[in-house]
Write an enzyme that holds these catalytic residues in place. Structure first.
Site, PDB file in Angstrom:
ATOM      1  N   GLU A 115       0.835  -1.203   0.000  1.00  0.00           N
ATOM      2  CA  GLU A 115       0.000   0.000   0.000  1.00  0.00           C
ATOM      3  C   GLU A 115       0.871   1.254   0.000  1.00  0.00           C
ATOM      4  OE1 GLU A 115      -3.371   1.825   2.985  1.00  0.00           O
ATOM      5  OE2 GLU A 115      -3.405  -0.333   2.580  1.00  0.00           O
ATOM      6  N   ASP A 117      -0.013   5.375   0.581  1.00  0.00           N
ATOM      7  CA  ASP A 117      -1.119   6.215   1.027  1.00  0.00           C
ATOM      8  C   ASP A 117      -0.843   7.701   0.909  1.00  0.00           C
ATOM      9  OD1 ASP A 117      -2.618   4.015   1.894  1.00  0.00           O
ATOM     10  OD2 ASP A 117      -1.737   4.066   3.894  1.00  0.00           O
ATOM     11  N   GLU A 119      -3.328  10.335   2.649  1.00  0.00           N
ATOM     12  CA  GLU A 119      -4.564  10.446   3.429  1.00  0.00           C
ATOM     13  C   GLU A 119      -4.698  11.859   3.979  1.00  0.00           C
ATOM     14  OE1 GLU A 119      -5.862   6.277   5.369  1.00  0.00           O
ATOM     15  OE2 GLU A 119      -4.134   7.215   6.334  1.00  0.00           O
TER      16      GLU A 119
END
Length: 347
Positions: A115, A117, A119
């Site tokens: 992953e 990210d 955010e």
């Protein structure tokens, strides 16, 4: 703000403006990118009724209301790539809200997923959005590699471009063409470097339990709907089967990978590094690389920059007074990065 701080702020802003003026790599339209329409690359992930497609088909809005959040996902998995979109975040009161723009393969590799990210963490009225980046490889969620930042603009006023380069040798996160973080792969990272095919996701959801001041401030649905708008989508990479990785070694994929690694966004220019230094020294307020409480042994990919390190405590959090008064966090809530962090305000 005293005279010295004011002068320092003006000089820093002038430096960024000079960098942007002389180097297109760090301008607001930095790269020559081919964009696609929403339906050309994406499908609903959940709550299709809360996804607002634009009339021209080029963009989409993700809605959070009292009934549900929403999200979309790329229709294909990619063996490395460059992923980008222009995003405008909700305004006014956004506490408890998380908007995420990220790559993942967690739906296929549940126990050893990868992953990357971006955010965005909402805030109470009058306080700025904050955001974080993170890198996971092979399910290494216990070894999170997060950094947290503020922005030099209001992301709810206009669209801004957010990009992720994921190449076999490095990862770079960009905001409006400014490189804000680079992770260079090395052998010691082993499986912690993301290497399995991933899709691109975008979501908006209620994270009242932790997103703002450790859960002190929740989503207030009297201000609904909360809409995050997306446009100018970029999906560049080789599409493959995520399990069999069929096609990953074809001539077409090898050519795309070579093109990816030689693209202008695959390397940071000297002026781009000046812009990254400016950003990280003024807007980064947590880095795992400086968190010696959490990581007594430094993670292998960390590059210690003395001008950054001097601003941080052993918990990876900013020392009081390490940033100009106008940028300091004034709230007293806390959301620990983990059980060892010191609880510096996150609002």
């Amino acid at each position: 703000m005293d005279r010295y701080q004011f002068r320092s702020s003006i000089l820093s802003l002038s430096l960024l403006l000079l960098i942007i003026a002389v180097d297109p790599v760090v301008s607001s339209s930095p790269f020559n990118l081919t964009t696609i329409g929403f339906d050309e690359g994406y499908v609903p992930l959940f709550a299709d009724f809360n996804i607002r497609r634009s009339d021209d088909g080029r963009g989409a809005g993700l809605v959070l209301n009292r009934y549900a959040g929403s999200g979309f996902i790329s229709g294909k998995y990619y063996d490395y790539g460059f992923f980008s979109a222009k995003i405008r975040l909700p305004g006014h009161y956004t506490a408890g809200i998380v908007v995420a723009f990220y790559t993942s393969n967690g739906d296929v590799f549940e126990k050893n997923h990868d992953e990357l990210d971006l955010e965005f963490l909402g805030n109470v009225k009058g306080k700025p959005w904050r955001f974080q980046t993170n890198v996971y490889g092979n399910g290494s969620t216990s070894r999170g590699r997060e950094e947290r930042y503020k922005l030099w603009f209001d992301p709810s006023k206009d669209f801004h471009q957010y990009s992720i380069l994921w190449a076999p040798n490095k990862i770079i996160f960009y905001v409006d063409g400014v490189p804000i973080r680079e992770v260079v792969r090395n052998e010691a990272m082993a499986g912690d470097y993301p290497s399995k095919p991933m899709s691109l996701y975008a979501t908006i959801w209620d994270a009242s339990s932790w997103a703002t001041a450790g859960g002190r401030y929740s989503v207030r649905y009297e201000y609904e709907p909360f809409v995050s708008e997306f446009t100018d989508f970029v999906l560049q990479g080789c599409a493959v089967d995520p399990v069999e990785q069929v096609g990953a070694d074809t001539e077409e994929c090898l050519e795309k990978k070579a093109k990816l690694m030689s693209a202008e966004y695959a390397d940071i220019s000297p002026k781009g590094r000046l812009a990254m230094k400016w950003f990280r020294e003024r807007y980064m307020y947590y880095s795992y690389c400086y968190d010696t409480v959490r990581y007594p042994i430094q993670p292998p990919e960390c590059v210690i920059v003395p001008s950054e390190q001097i601003q941080f405590k052993e918990t990876g959090r900013l020392k009081f007074g390490a940033i100009p008064r106008r940028l300091r966090k004034r709230g007293r809530g806390r959301r620990p990065m983990n059980k060892d962090t010191d609880g510096q305000a996150d609002i």
